[in-house]
Design a protein around this motif. Structure first.
Motif, PDB file in Angstrom:
ATOM      1  N   LEU A 107     -35.368 -19.624  26.052  1.00 46.00           N
ATOM      2  CA  LEU A 107     -36.029 -18.131  26.063  1.00 46.00           C
ATOM      3  C   LEU A 107     -35.449 -17.778  27.089  1.00 46.00           C
ATOM      4  N   ASN A 108     -35.896 -16.329  27.619  1.00 46.91           N
ATOM      5  CA  ASN A 108     -35.550 -15.728  28.694  1.00 46.91           C
ATOM      6  C   ASN A 108     -36.070 -16.196  29.989  1.00 46.91           C
ATOM      7  N   HIS A 109     -37.286 -16.403  29.814  1.00 45.78           N
ATOM      8  CA  HIS A 109     -37.855 -16.833  31.029  1.00 45.78           C
ATOM      9  C   HIS A 109     -38.769 -18.159  30.973  1.00 45.78           C
ATOM     10  N   GLU A 112     -42.431 -18.186  29.406  1.00 44.98           N
ATOM     11  CA  GLU A 112     -42.456 -18.117  27.880  1.00 44.98           C
ATOM     12  C   GLU A 112     -42.551 -19.552  26.992  1.00 44.98           C
ATOM     13  N   SER A 153     -41.687 -13.157  36.090  1.00 39.52           N
ATOM     14  CA  SER A 153     -40.518 -13.381  35.233  1.00 39.52           C
ATOM     15  C   SER A 153     -39.217 -14.003  35.854  1.00 39.52           C
TER      16      SER A 153
END
Length: 222
Positions: A107-109, A112, A153
């Motif tokens: 995932l991006n971060h 998450e 983030s």
């Protein structure tokens, strides 16, 4: 539903609770198929179906990365309140086994990942800093103060997080190379649009796209 019909070794009753289906169809079913958007609406039904207050034998969540936001309705409906050490507003679906399946584990971060880790490891026995969202953010999300509030983030202690997830019993990973021999060959098929309304709409979109392309080329040449 198709895969269950292919692979089930026992004659189980399967109910597919799609939008518009009557709840009565689930009575006596051994397996329930339902999409995430319907879980919140059918949560009371799902809790009652095993009968006698018993939990489900297993809950399998496909495309589990859709449950990456703790406050999202779908996440709360399936996994419950994952933010705190104990559920405060919503409890998860009761089950003896929880399988979170995803082909998108990156995932991006890191933040998450938290709802999925908390659901699989509610007592934070394998990832000690995942007992609460605040502890997880502090350890793995490089929190920083901005003019709009705290930003979670970021990424911190990533090597530690990766080691805890991969070395414990949280994740069973299979790469494409490992399962490629088990997958069927790719099948390409042309599906003609036979519905007049759909064909008309698609034709208009194609014409609009060509017009925009020609206009862009004309401007470039000018």
């Amino acid at each position: 539903l198709r895969e269950l019909q292919t692979w089930l070794v026992r004659d189980l009753v399967v109910a597919n609770l799609e939008s518009g289906r009557k709840e009565a169809e689930a009575d006596g079913a051994d397996v329930i198929i339902i999409n995430y958007d319907m879980v919140a609406k059918r949560r009371e039904l799902l809790d009652s179906l095993p009968g006698d207050g018993r939990p489900w034998d297993a809950v399998v969540c496909d495309e589990a990365h859709y449950l990456k936001t703790p406050s999202a309705q779908r996440t709360m409906a399936v996994l419950g309140d994952t933010v705190y050490a104990r559920p405060r507003t919503q409890r998860p679906i009761r089950t003896d086994r929880l399988w979170l399946l995803t082909g998108t584990p990156l995932l991006n971060h890191p933040v998450e990942l938290f709802p999925l880790l908390k659901a699989c490891d509610p007592r934070a026995e394998m990832v000690p800093n995942a007992l609460t969202l605040a502890a997880f953010q502090k350890r793995y999300c490089a929190p920083r103060q901005t003019r709009w509030g705290m930003d979670y983030s970021g990424v911190s202690n990533l090597h530690e997080l990766k080691s805890l997830i991969s070395s414990g019993e949280l994740m069973l990973r299979r790469t494409k190379e490992e399962v490629l021999s088990q997958l069927p060959p790719k099948c390409h098929a042309l599906l003609p649009l036979t519905d007049d309304a759909v064909s008309t709409r698609e034709s208009k979109l194609i014409q609009k796209g060509w017009a925009a392309l020609l206009l862009a080329e004309a401007k470039a040449q000018a």
